[in-house]
Design a protein around this motif. Structure first.
Motif, short mmCIF file in Angstrom:
data_model
loop_
_atom_site.label_atom_id
_atom_site.label_comp_id
_atom_site.label_asym_id
_atom_site.label_seq_id
_atom_site.Cartn_x
_atom_site.Cartn_y
_atom_site.Cartn_z
N VAL A 123 0.77 -1.13 0.17
CA VAL A 123 0.04 0.21 0.10
C VAL A 123 0.78 1.30 -0.06
CG1 VAL A 123 -1.73 1.34 1.19
CG2 VAL A 123 -1.81 -1.23 0.97
N VAL A 124 0.66 2.27 -0.86
CA VAL A 124 1.21 3.28 -1.05
C VAL A 124 0.73 4.24 0.20
CG1 VAL A 124 1.63 5.57 -2.09
CG2 VAL A 124 1.78 3.25 -3.32
N LEU A 175 4.76 16.39 -0.97
CA LEU A 175 3.99 15.14 -0.71
C LEU A 175 4.99 13.94 -0.48
CD1 LEU A 175 1.52 13.14 -0.91
CD2 LEU A 175 1.79 13.03 -3.11
N VAL A 176 5.09 13.26 0.65
CA VAL A 176 5.99 12.38 0.83
C VAL A 176 5.29 10.85 0.94
CG1 VAL A 176 7.78 11.45 2.65
CG2 VAL A 176 7.30 14.17 2.49
N LEU A 177 5.66 10.07 0.02
CA LEU A 177 5.10 8.72 -0.08
C LEU A 177 5.94 7.77 0.20
CD1 LEU A 177 3.41 9.14 -3.48
CD2 LEU A 177 2.24 9.62 -1.29
N CYS A 213 10.82 2.21 0.22
CA CYS A 213 10.96 3.06 -0.70
C CYS A 213 10.37 4.61 -0.53
CB CYS A 213 10.30 2.49 -2.25
SG CYS A 213 10.85 3.57 -3.52
N VAL A 214 10.97 5.61 -0.54
CA VAL A 214 10.50 7.04 -0.58
C VAL A 214 10.33 7.60 -1.49
CG1 VAL A 214 10.72 8.96 1.24
CG2 VAL A 214 10.86 6.56 2.20
N ALA A 215 9.41 8.58 -1.86
CA ALA A 215 9.37 9.63 -2.75
C ALA A 215 8.89 11.04 -2.32
CB ALA A 215 8.43 9.13 -3.99
N LYS A 268 5.08 1.98 -8.25
CA LYS A 268 3.99 2.32 -7.59
C LYS A 268 3.95 3.65 -6.84
CE LYS A 268 2.34 -2.44 -6.32
NZ LYS A 268 1.74 -3.21 -5.24
N LEU A 269 4.94 3.97 -6.47
CA LEU A 269 5.34 5.40 -6.02
C LEU A 269 5.05 6.67 -7.13
CD1 LEU A 269 7.77 5.32 -2.93
CD2 LEU A 269 5.21 4.90 -3.25
N ILE A 270 5.65 6.18 -8.26
CA ILE A 270 5.72 7.09 -9.35
C ILE A 270 4.22 7.03 -10.03
CG2 ILE A 270 6.38 7.26 -11.84
CD1 ILE A 270 9.09 6.46 -10.73
#
Length: 253
Positions: free
Chosen positions: A20-21, A83-85, A93-95, A173-175
């Motif tokens: 889950v994101v 926005l931090v995901l 993984c962090v975006a 998924k984060l992209i």
């Protein structure tokens, strides 16, 4: 909108929950930043402000501490204004995305995130590279490439996966969590890639290289590819995939 949770609390340990994101707030910012620090431990741009000719006497521990400090401040600033995901059981993984019309340049955000302290902690050469070369180059290039769309775009500032968690599809998924929103909104996405292996990956998600820029105060130039993704609209019943991408950015004659 993809499968997202805006909760800032840590997820349960179920295997499906790890896919889950999640959107993070300040409560998890340090943990997310520590993951990014690991992901960018050997990145030439991340080290550009730390491995300078006037930090030769710094220990490896001091350099790592500076690297983590920078990441923690940047993540805090994005929690406040962007926005931090994340995805995975341990912020694997962090975006960091900056949404349209947003930036982290105001004094309050700089103070609350600790960004104002970074310049004081860097060496004299590191300060020059960060404040006088790196930031102006990025700002100027984004304005030149996007022109009127500069403030109406999604900006992928950082994305990184911890080494032990790569190959699981987390970054995709984060992209796609944001590119789907950008498509619905008809907005472009923008990024700079500091890893020569990554542009080929970003092209799979619709990004194309617009130009290459360089940081030149080190012993050798450090290159970054500037990439833009045009929005994709949903196909109508009489359309084919060949004509569903919106018109590209145009330059005035």
């Amino acid at each position: 909108m993809s499968e997202a949770s805006s909760s800032s609390s840590a997820p349960s340990n179920g295997p499906m929950q790890h896919q889950v994101v999640r959107e993070l707030d300040l409560a998890e910012s340090d943990a997310a930043a520590d993951s990014l620090a690991l992901a960018f431990a050997h990145d030439d741009v991340a080290m550009y402000f730390i491995d300078t000719n006037d930090t030769e006497r710094w220990t490896d521990e001091e350099k790592w501490d500076m690297h983590v400090r920078i990441m923690r401040s940047i993540v805090k600033a994005h929690c406040l204004k962007g926005l931090v995901l994340t995805i995975g059981p341990n912020h694997d993984c962090v975006a960091l995305w900056m949404p349209p019309g947003k930036n982290m340049d105001d004094r309050l955000t700089m103070f609350r995130s600790g960004m104002w302290m970074i310049n004081r902690k860097l060496s004299a050469e590191g300060q020059h590279r960060f404040q006088k070369e790196f930031l102006p180059l990025l700002h100027r290039t984004k304005e030149e490439v996007l022109e009127s769309l500069d403030n109406d775009s999604w900006y992928l500032v950082y994305i990184g996966t911890k080494p032990a968690s790569r190959g699981k599809g987390y970054a995709r998924k984060l992209i796609e969590h944001v590119t789907k929103q950008a498509d619905d909104q008809g907005r472009v996405c923008y990024l700079e890639s500091s890893n020569e292996a990554n542009p080929a990956i970003y092209r799979k998600y619709g990004f194309e290289t617009e130009r290459t820029i360089q940081l030149t105060r080190g012993p050798k130039p450090v290159e970054m590819e500037v990439m833009v993704r045009q929005p994709v609209r949903k196909l109508a019943s009489d359309e084919t995939p060949a004509n569903h991408r919106l018109a590209p950015i145009t330059k005035p004659v």
